[in-house]
Design a protein around this motif. Structure first.
Motif, PDB file in Angstrom:
ATOM      1  N   TYR A   1      -8.671 -21.923   1.894  1.00 20.41           N
ATOM      2  CA  TYR A   1      -9.251 -20.598   1.672  1.00 20.41           C
ATOM      3  C   TYR A   1     -10.275 -20.257   2.757  1.00 20.41           C
ATOM      4  O   TYR A   1     -11.040 -21.104   3.198  1.00 20.41           O
ATOM      5  N   ALA A   2     -10.271 -18.999   3.180  1.00 15.04           N
ATOM      6  CA  ALA A   2     -11.305 -18.469   4.067  1.00 15.04           C
ATOM      7  C   ALA A   2     -11.681 -17.086   3.567  1.00 15.04           C
ATOM      8  O   ALA A   2     -10.832 -16.349   3.068  1.00 15.04           O
ATOM      9  N   ALA A   3     -12.932 -16.727   3.685  1.00 16.24           N
ATOM     10  CA  ALA A   3     -13.377 -15.417   3.225  1.00 16.24           C
ATOM     11  C   ALA A   3     -12.717 -14.324   4.061  1.00 16.24           C
ATOM     12  O   ALA A   3     -12.505 -14.484   5.272  1.00 16.24           O
ATOM     13  N   PRO A   4     -12.369 -13.188   3.449  1.00 15.72           N
ATOM     14  CA  PRO A   4     -11.705 -12.118   4.202  1.00 15.72           C
ATOM     15  C   PRO A   4     -12.654 -11.461   5.202  1.00 15.72           C
ATOM     16  O   PRO A   4     -13.845 -11.302   4.943  1.00 15.72           O
ATOM     17  N   HIS A   5     -12.087 -11.054   6.351  1.00 16.37           N
ATOM     18  CA  HIS A   5     -12.852 -10.321   7.358  1.00 16.37           C
ATOM     19  C   HIS A   5     -12.670  -8.812   7.215  1.00 16.37           C
ATOM     20  O   HIS A   5     -13.571  -8.047   7.556  1.00 16.37           O
ATOM     21  N   GLY A   6     -11.508  -8.414   6.754  1.00 18.38           N
ATOM     22  CA  GLY A   6     -11.222  -6.989   6.606  1.00 18.38           C
ATOM     23  C   GLY A   6     -10.558  -6.723   5.276  1.00 18.38           C
ATOM     24  O   GLY A   6      -9.990  -7.617   4.645  1.00 18.38           O
ATOM     25  N   ALA A   7     -10.642  -5.465   4.832  1.00 18.83           N
ATOM     26  CA  ALA A   7     -10.011  -5.087   3.576  1.00 18.83           C
ATOM     27  C   ALA A   7      -9.593  -3.632   3.642  1.00 18.83           C
ATOM     28  O   ALA A   7     -10.174  -2.818   4.377  1.00 18.83           O
ATOM     29  N   ALA A   8      -8.577  -3.308   2.859  1.00 19.24           N
ATOM     30  CA  ALA A   8      -8.141  -1.927   2.689  1.00 19.24           C
ATOM     31  C   ALA A   8      -7.929  -1.706   1.201  1.00 19.24           C
ATOM     32  O   ALA A   8      -7.138  -2.417   0.579  1.00 19.24           O
ATOM     33  N   PHE A   9      -8.654  -0.753   0.639  1.00 19.63           N
ATOM     34  CA  PHE A   9      -8.552  -0.425  -0.778  1.00 19.63           C
ATOM     35  C   PHE A   9      -7.875   0.931  -0.917  1.00 19.63           C
ATOM     36  O   PHE A   9      -8.391   1.945  -0.422  1.00 19.63           O
ATOM     37  N   ALA A  10      -6.746   0.964  -1.574  1.00 22.75           N
ATOM     38  CA  ALA A  10      -6.058   2.208  -1.887  1.00 22.75           C
ATOM     39  C   ALA A  10      -6.503   2.641  -3.281  1.00 22.75           C
ATOM     40  O   ALA A  10      -6.324   1.899  -4.243  1.00 22.75           O
ATOM     41  N   VAL A  11      -7.104   3.817  -3.387  1.00 22.02           N
ATOM     42  CA  VAL A  11      -7.726   4.233  -4.642  1.00 22.02           C
ATOM     43  C   VAL A  11      -7.121   5.538  -5.149  1.00 22.02           C
ATOM     44  O   VAL A  11      -6.779   6.433  -4.374  1.00 22.02           O
ATOM     45  N   ALA A  12      -7.023   5.651  -6.473  1.00 22.08           N
ATOM     46  CA  ALA A  12      -6.396   6.808  -7.107  1.00 22.08           C
ATOM     47  C   ALA A  12      -7.407   7.936  -7.274  1.00 22.08           C
ATOM     48  O   ALA A  12      -7.897   8.213  -8.372  1.00 22.08           O
ATOM     49  N   THR A  13      -7.732   8.579  -6.147  1.00 19.69           N
ATOM     50  CA  THR A  13      -8.648   9.713  -6.182  1.00 19.69           C
ATOM     51  C   THR A  13      -8.571  10.456  -4.856  1.00 19.69           C
ATOM     52  O   THR A  13      -8.049   9.929  -3.864  1.00 19.69           O
ATOM     53  N   ALA A  14      -9.084  11.671  -4.842  1.00 17.05           N
ATOM     54  CA  ALA A  14      -9.198  12.418  -3.590  1.00 17.05           C
ATOM     55  C   ALA A  14     -10.401  11.898  -2.806  1.00 17.05           C
ATOM     56  O   ALA A  14     -11.435  11.573  -3.385  1.00 17.05           O
ATOM     57  N   LEU A  15     -10.260  11.822  -1.493  1.00 12.26           N
ATOM     58  CA  LEU A  15     -11.325  11.316  -0.633  1.00 12.26           C
ATOM     59  C   LEU A  15     -11.747  12.411   0.339  1.00 12.26           C
ATOM     60  O   LEU A  15     -10.905  13.133   0.880  1.00 12.26           O
ATOM     61  N   ASP A  16     -13.062  12.515   0.561  1.00 12.96           N
ATOM     62  CA  ASP A  16     -13.566  13.564   1.449  1.00 12.96           C
ATOM     63  C   ASP A  16     -14.220  13.000   2.705  1.00 12.96           C
ATOM     64  O   ASP A  16     -14.841  13.738   3.473  1.00 12.96           O
TER      65      ASP A  16
ATOM     66  N   VAL B   1     -14.722  -4.934   8.245  1.00 15.62           N
ATOM     67  CA  VAL B   1     -14.073  -3.628   8.130  1.00 15.62           C
ATOM     68  C   VAL B   1     -13.644  -3.420   6.684  1.00 15.62           C
ATOM     69  O   VAL B   1     -13.073  -4.325   6.068  1.00 15.62           O
ATOM     70  N   LEU B   2     -13.926  -2.242   6.138  1.00 13.72           N
ATOM     71  CA  LEU B   2     -13.386  -1.841   4.840  1.00 13.72           C
ATOM     72  C   LEU B   2     -12.820  -0.437   4.977  1.00 13.72           C
ATOM     73  O   LEU B   2     -13.547   0.519   5.250  1.00 13.72           O
ATOM     74  N   LEU B   3     -11.518  -0.314   4.819  1.00 13.50           N
ATOM     75  CA  LEU B   3     -10.871   0.994   4.777  1.00 13.50           C
ATOM     76  C   LEU B   3     -10.690   1.398   3.315  1.00 13.50           C
ATOM     77  O   LEU B   3     -10.291   0.585   2.487  1.00 13.50           O
ATOM     78  N   VAL B   4     -10.985   2.641   3.019  1.00 14.27           N
ATOM     79  CA  VAL B   4     -10.702   3.191   1.694  1.00 14.27           C
ATOM     80  C   VAL B   4      -9.787   4.389   1.905  1.00 14.27           C
ATOM     81  O   VAL B   4     -10.137   5.328   2.626  1.00 14.27           O
ATOM     82  N   LEU B   5      -8.606   4.329   1.320  1.00 14.26           N
ATOM     83  CA  LEU B   5      -7.634   5.394   1.474  1.00 14.26           C
ATOM     84  C   LEU B   5      -7.058   5.759   0.115  1.00 14.26           C
ATOM     85  O   LEU B   5      -7.171   4.999  -0.849  1.00 14.26           O
ATOM     86  N   ASN B   6      -6.481   6.934   0.038  1.00 21.87           N
ATOM     87  CA  ASN B   6      -5.844   7.375  -1.198  1.00 21.87           C
ATOM     88  C   ASN B   6      -4.681   6.451  -1.533  1.00 21.87           C
ATOM     89  O   ASN B   6      -3.981   5.966  -0.644  1.00 21.87           O
ATOM     90  N   ASP B   7      -4.458   6.201  -2.829  1.00 15.45           N
ATOM     91  CA  ASP B   7      -3.406   5.256  -3.217  1.00 15.45           C
ATOM     92  C   ASP B   7      -2.022   5.730  -2.794  1.00 15.45           C
ATOM     93  O   ASP B   7      -1.170   4.912  -2.404  1.00 15.45           O
ATOM     94  N   PHE B   8      -1.793   7.041  -2.818  1.00 20.96           N
ATOM     95  CA  PHE B   8      -0.473   7.518  -2.400  1.00 20.96           C
ATOM     96  C   PHE B   8      -0.361   7.641  -0.888  1.00 20.96           C
ATOM     97  O   PHE B   8       0.741   7.657  -0.347  1.00 20.96           O
ATOM     98  N   GLU B   9      -1.476   7.695  -0.190  1.00 23.54           N
ATOM     99  CA  GLU B   9      -1.452   7.545   1.264  1.00 23.54           C
ATOM    100  C   GLU B   9      -0.932   6.147   1.604  1.00 23.54           C
ATOM    101  O   GLU B   9      -0.084   5.978   2.494  1.00 23.54           O
ATOM    102  N   ALA B  10      -1.418   5.143   0.880  1.00 23.91           N
ATOM    103  CA  ALA B  10      -0.945   3.776   1.098  1.00 23.91           C
ATOM    104  C   ALA B  10       0.520   3.636   0.718  1.00 23.91           C
ATOM    105  O   ALA B  10       1.314   3.009   1.438  1.00 23.91           O
ATOM    106  N   LEU B  11       0.913   4.208  -0.419  1.00 18.11           N
ATOM    107  CA  LEU B  11       2.309   4.108  -0.832  1.00 18.11           C
ATOM    108  C   LEU B  11       3.217   4.799   0.176  1.00 18.11           C
ATOM    109  O   LEU B  11       4.307   4.298   0.500  1.00 18.11           O
ATOM    110  N   ALA B  12       2.771   5.939   0.719  1.00 25.12           N
ATOM    111  CA  ALA B  12       3.559   6.633   1.734  1.00 25.12           C
ATOM    112  C   ALA B  12       3.740   5.760   2.975  1.00 25.12           C
ATOM    113  O   ALA B  12       4.833   5.701   3.561  1.00 25.12           O
ATOM    114  N   LEU B  13       2.682   5.062   3.394  1.00 22.28           N
ATOM    115  CA  LEU B  13       2.782   4.189   4.563  1.00 22.28           C
ATOM    116  C   LEU B  13       3.762   3.037   4.341  1.00 22.28           C
ATOM    117  O   LEU B  13       4.307   2.488   5.294  1.00 22.28           O
TER     118      LEU B  13
END
Length: 329
Positions: A62-77, A104-116
């Motif tokens: 195990y190693a601690a994460p350096h980056g993350a991407a959270f896809a969240v069910a909401t509108a982002l501004d 690095v932490l990316l926060v994107l819309n959940d359907f933006e992630a699903l589209a990708l």
């Protein structure tokens, strides 16, 4: 700023948060775990619970994460504050990044992630509605998904990969296509000034749709949860639940056709979310495709567009990994 490996990825909805792990470049998302949103104070607490369990499982590897991407069910501004549309989590991006010690932490819309994820999906992750031939690989793709809410997004080929087109199409006004559906929407408008697609075509909307069906049919019935409507409708033990599922699939088809026309999604319209995969054969025997194509002069346009059910409920995690990969490109 690019993030070194490993990466933490998450798909956070109103009910569940799915976490996964990307160990190295080119690696698949693995060690997926689903946590109930209600069991944790926020994404940082849920992520710490996931990482603690993963550290125990992997031991010295195990190693601690350096980056993350959270896809969240909401509108982002673009701001620091994030609040789930249909959940109790409200958090600061910067605070979560600091709590988890991420570069690095990316926060994107959940359907933006699903589209990708769409261009990377394979046959075993999909079930195709019989019909049109395969679409051109670089055409616009769209995805809709009834889950707790109703997500909508698109994805288009760009110079350096795929560009997601996030939006809040689930809150567009729902349109009826026949007299019965007009009666349903008229009944719902007694309580809601605006009847969006999500108001009926979602986990939170199915009970309301069922109540409208009961009223329009002139029947009486106890209120049912979304879970009970699906179970009783599929089993055929409750005619009103059956009629509710029929109306759900037909309305969803009309809505999906609207999305296809709006985005010019000649590459296909994909159906995600947690509800439709549970319908199984009933979905493919429904009026979904009939209503998808029923757009008058543009019937031929829509007949050439494939519709595909995403059977892999973890696909958005792959899209989140794609987002962080493109972020560092």
């Amino acid at each position: 700023m690019s993030a070194g490996f490993p990466w933490l990825v998450a798909d956070i909805g109103g009910s569940n948060a799915r976490f996964g792990w990307v160990a190295a470049a080119g690696a698949v998302v693995e060690h997926v775990q689903v946590l109930a949103v209600a069991d944790h104070a926020g994404p940082a607490a849920a992520a710490r619970a996931y990482l603690a369990a993963l550290a125990q499982r992997l031991g010295a590897a195990y190693a601690a994460p350096h980056g993350a991407a959270f896809a969240v069910a909401t509108a982002l501004d673009g701001g620091d504050r994030v609040e789930l549309t249909n959940g109790h989590w409200s958090f600061s991006r910067d605070a979560v990044q600091g709590e988890l010690g991420l570069d690095v932490l990316l926060v994107l819309n959940d359907f933006e992630a699903l589209a990708l994820s769409l261009p990377r999906l394979h046959g075993h992750q999909l079930r195709r509605w019989p019909g049109p031939a395969e679409a051109a690989p670089d055409a616009v793709l769209a995805v809709i998904g009834p889950g707790t809410g109703l997500g909508v997004a698109g994805v288009v080929r760009a110079a350096h990969g795929w560009l997601a087109l996030p939006g809040e199409g689930g809150h567009a006004t729902l349109a009826p296509a026949d007299a019965f559906e007009s009666e349903l929407l008229n009944h719902v408008r007694r309580d809601y000034e605006h009847v969006s697609a999500e108001r009926l075509l979602s986990g939170i909307g199915l009970p309301l749709l069922h109540r409208a069906v009961v009223a329009v049919q002139g029947a009486s019935a106890e209120p049912l949860s979304a879970e009970a409507i699906v179970e009783q409708g599929l089993a055929g033990v409750d005619p009103l639940a059956v009629r509710t599922l029929d109306a759900f699939c037909a309305l969803l088809g009309g809505f999906a056709g609207n999305v296809a026309l709006t985005l010019g999604a000649r590459g296909g319209v994909y159906i995600g979310g947690g509800i439709v995969p549970r319908l199984g054969e009933r979905f493919f025997a429904s009026r979904f495709r009939e209503r998808f194509e029923a757009k008058g002069r543009f019937r031929g346009y829509l007949q050439a567009i494939p519709t595909l059910l995403i059977t892999d409920t973890m696909a958005a995690l792959d899209g989140a990994a794609q987002a962080i990969e493109q972020h560092g490109a």
